[in-house]
Write a protein that holds these residues in place. Structure first.
Motif, PDB file in Angstrom:
ATOM      1  N   UNK A  60       0.808  -1.225   0.000  1.00  0.00           N
ATOM      2  CA  UNK A  60       0.000   0.000   0.000  1.00  0.00           C
ATOM      3  C   UNK A  60       0.841   1.274   0.000  1.00  0.00           C
ATOM      4  N   UNK A  61       2.163   1.140   0.215  1.00  0.00           N
ATOM      5  CA  UNK A  61       2.994   2.344   0.384  1.00  0.00           C
ATOM      6  C   UNK A  61       4.215   2.374  -0.525  1.00  0.00           C
ATOM      7  N   UNK A  62       4.043   1.927  -1.757  1.00  0.00           N
ATOM      8  CA  UNK A  62       5.181   1.873  -2.677  1.00  0.00           C
ATOM      9  C   UNK A  62       5.363   3.158  -3.479  1.00  0.00           C
ATOM     10  N   UNK A  63       4.495   4.141  -3.282  1.00  0.00           N
ATOM     11  CA  UNK A  63       4.678   5.429  -3.974  1.00  0.00           C
ATOM     12  C   UNK A  63       5.702   6.247  -3.197  1.00  0.00           C
ATOM     13  N   UNK A  64       6.842   6.580  -3.818  1.00  0.00           N
ATOM     14  CA  UNK A  64       7.870   7.357  -3.103  1.00  0.00           C
ATOM     15  C   UNK A  64       7.349   8.707  -2.636  1.00  0.00           C
ATOM     16  N   UNK A  65       7.849   9.144  -1.491  1.00  0.00           N
ATOM     17  CA  UNK A  65       7.447  10.451  -0.958  1.00  0.00           C
ATOM     18  C   UNK A  65       8.652  11.150  -0.349  1.00  0.00           C
ATOM     19  N   UNK A  66       8.645  12.474  -0.421  1.00  0.00           N
ATOM     20  CA  UNK A  66       9.716  13.249   0.221  1.00  0.00           C
ATOM     21  C   UNK A  66       9.270  13.747   1.585  1.00  0.00           C
ATOM     22  N   UNK A  67       8.024  13.473   1.941  1.00  0.00           N
ATOM     23  CA  UNK A  67       7.482  13.923   3.220  1.00  0.00           C
ATOM     24  C   UNK A  67       8.043  13.050   4.344  1.00  0.00           C
ATOM     25  N   UNK A  68       8.832  13.612   5.269  1.00  0.00           N
ATOM     26  CA  UNK A  68       9.503  12.779   6.277  1.00  0.00           C
ATOM     27  C   UNK A  68       8.552  12.000   7.180  1.00  0.00           C
ATOM     28  N   UNK A  69       7.415  12.594   7.522  1.00  0.00           N
ATOM     29  CA  UNK A  69       6.491  11.895   8.425  1.00  0.00           C
ATOM     30  C   UNK A  69       5.804  10.726   7.736  1.00  0.00           C
ATOM     31  N   UNK A  70       5.664  10.800   6.423  1.00  0.00           N
ATOM     32  CA  UNK A  70       5.054   9.699   5.686  1.00  0.00           C
ATOM     33  C   UNK A  70       5.992   8.494   5.623  1.00  0.00           C
ATOM     34  N   UNK A  71       7.283   8.724   5.877  1.00  0.00           N
ATOM     35  CA  UNK A  71       8.252   7.631   5.812  1.00  0.00           C
ATOM     36  C   UNK A  71       8.497   6.949   7.152  1.00  0.00           C
ATOM     37  N   UNK A  72       8.022   7.544   8.231  1.00  0.00           N
ATOM     38  CA  UNK A  72       8.347   7.025   9.563  1.00  0.00           C
ATOM     39  C   UNK A  72       7.974   5.555   9.705  1.00  0.00           C
ATOM     40  N   UNK A  73       6.841   5.163   9.156  1.00  0.00           N
ATOM     41  CA  UNK A  73       6.390   3.772   9.293  1.00  0.00           C
ATOM     42  C   UNK A  73       7.346   2.784   8.639  1.00  0.00           C
ATOM     43  N   UNK A  74       8.152   3.246   7.680  1.00  0.00           N
ATOM     44  CA  UNK A  74       9.105   2.324   7.050  1.00  0.00           C
ATOM     45  C   UNK A  74      10.156   1.838   8.053  1.00  0.00           C
ATOM     46  N   UNK A  75      10.513   2.679   9.016  1.00  0.00           N
ATOM     47  CA  UNK A  75      11.457   2.234  10.048  1.00  0.00           C
ATOM     48  C   UNK A  75      10.843   1.083  10.847  1.00  0.00           C
ATOM     49  N   UNK A  76       9.578   1.236  11.224  1.00  0.00           N
ATOM     50  CA  UNK A  76       8.887   0.166  11.950  1.00  0.00           C
ATOM     51  C   UNK A  76       8.749  -1.073  11.066  1.00  0.00           C
ATOM     52  N   UNK A  77       8.600  -0.866   9.764  1.00  0.00           N
ATOM     53  CA  UNK A  77       8.515  -1.974   8.807  1.00  0.00           C
ATOM     54  C   UNK A  77       9.767  -2.855   8.899  1.00  0.00           C
ATOM     55  N   UNK A  78      10.949  -2.216   8.914  1.00  0.00           N
ATOM     56  CA  UNK A  78      12.193  -2.992   8.981  1.00  0.00           C
ATOM     57  C   UNK A  78      12.362  -3.655  10.354  1.00  0.00           C
ATOM     58  N   UNK A  79      11.898  -2.996  11.394  1.00  0.00           N
ATOM     59  CA  UNK A  79      11.957  -3.590  12.724  1.00  0.00           C
ATOM     60  C   UNK A  79      11.069  -4.837  12.784  1.00  0.00           C
ATOM     61  N   UNK A  80       9.871  -4.734  12.219  1.00  0.00           N
ATOM     62  CA  UNK A  80       8.962  -5.882  12.181  1.00  0.00           C
ATOM     63  C   UNK A  80       9.523  -7.009  11.314  1.00  0.00           C
ATOM     64  N   UNK A  81      10.175  -6.646  10.216  1.00  0.00           N
ATOM     65  CA  UNK A  81      10.771  -7.661   9.341  1.00  0.00           C
ATOM     66  C   UNK A  81      11.825  -8.476  10.089  1.00  0.00           C
ATOM     67  N   UNK A  82      12.644  -7.805  10.885  1.00  0.00           N
ATOM     68  CA  UNK A  82      13.656  -8.513  11.676  1.00  0.00           C
ATOM     69  C   UNK A  82      13.007  -9.426  12.698  1.00  0.00           C
TER      70      UNK A  82
END
Length: 198
Positions: A60-82
């Motif tokens: 659902x989130x593969x559209x690139x964005x320059x908005x920093x707050x829109x990217x925050x969840x990606x950090x949690x994504x990598x944490x969950x992946x680990x």
């Protein structure tokens, strides 16, 4: 008894062995065993839900964005992946992540860590956590999405990633539980930043 007696360092006694076995009628011991099995099943269910969440979020989130707050969840994504990958890992997965770590160390030594080493390590990590996302990896590992960069070249993340790799073998720190996969991954993420959309 005759088959195992010569392997024992002490003399085996039938009565002593009977005391070590769980009696079928001992409901209290049975309840303890059942509780342990249910707790594991509950943990597996949580991990499977987290795995499904990874897939849903990434797609659902593969559209690139320059908005920093829109990217925050990606950090949690990598944490969950680990967390998911380490908790689902068997012998084959342990070997794959160990090989990815070796490749990353070689890449750090020859100066290709950002362009080759990190993408390869994260691709393996994600393929272990959510194999269904392997085809989307290039989109995930892109500026404005889930691509990570080292904040300070002097602070290499290698030591933290070595500890993360150890969690795939079941190691949880000393004392036990002090180094969960998501906790170690969060330490790694503190050294990284998300690449902004270009």
């Amino acid at each position: 008894m005759n088959e195992v007696e010569h392997y024992s360092v002490t003399e085996l006694d039938g009565d002593a062995i009977a005391h070590m076995m769980l009696p079928a009628a001992d409901h209290s011991s049975g309840a303890t065993l059942l509780g342990a099995v249910e707790a594991q099943a509950s943990k597996d269910e949580i991990i499977r839900e987290k795995q499904a969440g990874l897939i849903k979020f990434a797609r659902a989130n593969l559209a690139p964005t320059s908005h920093p707050f829109a990217q925050v969840r990606w950090m949690a994504f990598w944490s969950d992946a680990a967390d998911v990958g380490a908790n689902l890992a068997g012998d084959e997965e342990v070997q794959k992540i160990a090989n990815a770590m070796s490749f990353l160390e070689e890449s750090a030594a020859n100066g290709t860590i950002d362009s080759i080493g990190l993408p390869h390590f994260h691709r393996v990590l994600l393929s272990l956590a959510a194999p269904k996302l392997d085809k989307q990896f290039d989109a995930i590992w892109s500026p404005g999405c889930g691509r990570l960069e080292i904040k300070d070249p002097k602070r290499q993340p290698m030591a933290v990633l070595r500890r993360l790799t150890a969690t795939f073998t079941g190691y949880r720190g000393d004392p036990e539980g002090s180094e969960t996969p998501s906790r170690v991954m969060d330490q790694y993420l503190d050294l990284m930043s998300l690449s902004p959309a270009s």
